[in-house]
Design a protein around this motif. Structure first.
Motif, PDB file in Angstrom:
ATOM      1  N   ILE A 153       0.839  -1.209   0.000  1.00 37.72           N
ATOM      2  CA  ILE A 153       0.000   0.000   0.000  1.00 37.72           C
ATOM      3  C   ILE A 153       0.874   1.259   0.000  1.00 37.72           C
ATOM      4  CG2 ILE A 153      -1.602   1.362   1.436  1.00 37.72           C
ATOM      5  CD1 ILE A 153      -2.964  -0.823  -0.293  1.00 37.72           C
ATOM      6  N   GLU A 154       1.985   1.236   0.713  1.00 36.51           N
ATOM      7  CA  GLU A 154       2.902   2.385   0.672  1.00 36.51           C
ATOM      8  C   GLU A 154       3.462   2.581  -0.740  1.00 36.51           C
ATOM      9  OE1 GLU A 154       3.207   4.752   2.992  1.00 36.51           O
ATOM     10  OE2 GLU A 154       1.624   3.545   3.906  1.00 36.51           O
ATOM     11  N   GLU A 155       3.748   1.482  -1.434  1.00 31.73           N
ATOM     12  CA  GLU A 155       4.222   1.571  -2.824  1.00 31.73           C
ATOM     13  C   GLU A 155       3.114   2.117  -3.729  1.00 31.73           C
ATOM     14  OE1 GLU A 155       7.442   1.042  -3.926  1.00 31.73           O
ATOM     15  OE2 GLU A 155       7.930   0.798  -1.802  1.00 31.73           O
ATOM     16  N   VAL A 156       1.871   1.693  -3.507  1.00 26.81           N
ATOM     17  CA  VAL A 156       0.725   2.220  -4.267  1.00 26.81           C
ATOM     18  C   VAL A 156       0.666   3.740  -4.110  1.00 26.81           C
ATOM     19  CG1 VAL A 156      -1.810   2.347  -4.321  1.00 26.81           C
ATOM     20  CG2 VAL A 156      -0.670   0.115  -4.255  1.00 26.81           C
ATOM     21  N   LYS A 157       0.878   4.226  -2.901  1.00 28.60           N
ATOM     22  CA  LYS A 157       0.826   5.671  -2.655  1.00 28.60           C
ATOM     23  C   LYS A 157       1.947   6.406  -3.387  1.00 28.60           C
ATOM     24  CE  LYS A 157      -1.476   5.340   1.812  1.00 28.60           C
ATOM     25  NZ  LYS A 157      -1.271   5.534   3.265  1.00 28.60           N
ATOM     26  N   LYS A 158       3.137   5.803  -3.459  1.00 27.62           N
ATOM     27  CA  LYS A 158       4.239   6.414  -4.220  1.00 27.62           C
ATOM     28  C   LYS A 158       3.868   6.494  -5.700  1.00 27.62           C
ATOM     29  CE  LYS A 158       7.887   4.506  -1.274  1.00 27.62           C
ATOM     30  NZ  LYS A 158       8.989   3.510  -1.246  1.00 27.62           N
ATOM     31  N   ILE A 159       3.342   5.390  -6.226  1.00 25.02           N
ATOM     32  CA  ILE A 159       2.924   5.349  -7.633  1.00 25.02           C
ATOM     33  C   ILE A 159       1.853   6.422  -7.880  1.00 25.02           C
ATOM     34  CG2 ILE A 159       1.745   3.966  -9.402  1.00 25.02           C
ATOM     35  CD1 ILE A 159       2.987   1.457  -7.882  1.00 25.02           C
ATOM     36  N   SER A 160       0.879   6.477  -6.984  1.00 25.91           N
ATOM     37  CA  SER A 160      -0.216   7.429  -7.097  1.00 25.91           C
ATOM     38  C   SER A 160       0.302   8.869  -7.103  1.00 25.91           C
ATOM     39  CB  SER A 160      -1.185   7.203  -5.926  1.00 25.91           C
ATOM     40  OG  SER A 160      -2.130   8.225  -5.850  1.00 25.91           O
TER      41      SER A 160
END
Length: 176
Positions: A153-160
């Motif tokens: 989820i932290e990686e999703v936020k970076k991508i986002s």
């Protein structure tokens, strides 16, 4: 396209979802839900609204977000069915240029990861190269499920955040 926050706030619902709908991979429902929080005061406010929405989801919802992501260097890349954003991100990290040994290792680790956790490995490809992605995939296969879900989820936020930056101007000082 780099709109300022005023232009984002002025977008009708359909345009907002069409333009920002893939900020979180294949999850336009997040963008749709966040639209009602307008007006956003800044880029950071918009980004924060997306993160807060994700954080408020139950663990099953967070896993659903992770499941919307394609395997790195997987069949979607090979068959050309990645979203435009994912294709650019994976190509930028060299996922479309793996040699046969790297491709074989990536496929094996992706499979092992999915079997262990029930969702695909997610990493912000734009912040990594293929060697680091392979290393991270190998290392993260050893994690506990809850740790890995939170990391994903932290990686999703970076991508986002990076996807949002390609669409919306980041906060600038007010002009005189």
């Amino acid at each position: 396209m780099n709109m300022d926050i005023a232009a984002v706030n002025a977008l009708p619902y359909e345009d907002f979802v069409n333009i920002l709908g893939n900020v979180v991979e294949r999850c336009p429902i997040i963008t749709a839900a966040v639209w009602s929080r307008r007006p956003f005061l800044s880029f950071s406010d918009l980004e924060g609204a997306i993160s807060e929405f994700i954080d408020a989801l139950p663990e099953s919802g967070k896993e659903g977000i992770l499941r919307c992501h394609p395997d790195l260097a997987g069949r979607d890349l090979q068959s050309g069915t990645l979203t435009r954003e994912s294709h650019q991100e994976q190509a930028g990290a060299g996922m479309d240029a793996l040699n046969s040994a790297e491709a074989s290792r990536m496929a094996r680790l992706n499979q092992e990861y999915k079997e262990r956790f029930g969702f695909p490995f997610v990493i912000c490809a734009r912040m990594n190269d293929k060697a680091n992605i392979l290393r991270q995939l190998f290392e993260r296969c050893q994690n506990e499920r809850a740790v890995e879900r939170a990391r994903g989820i932290e990686e999703v936020k970076k991508i986002s955040r990076l996807r949002l930056q390609s669409l919306v101007l980041t906060d600038a000082p007010n002009k005189l």
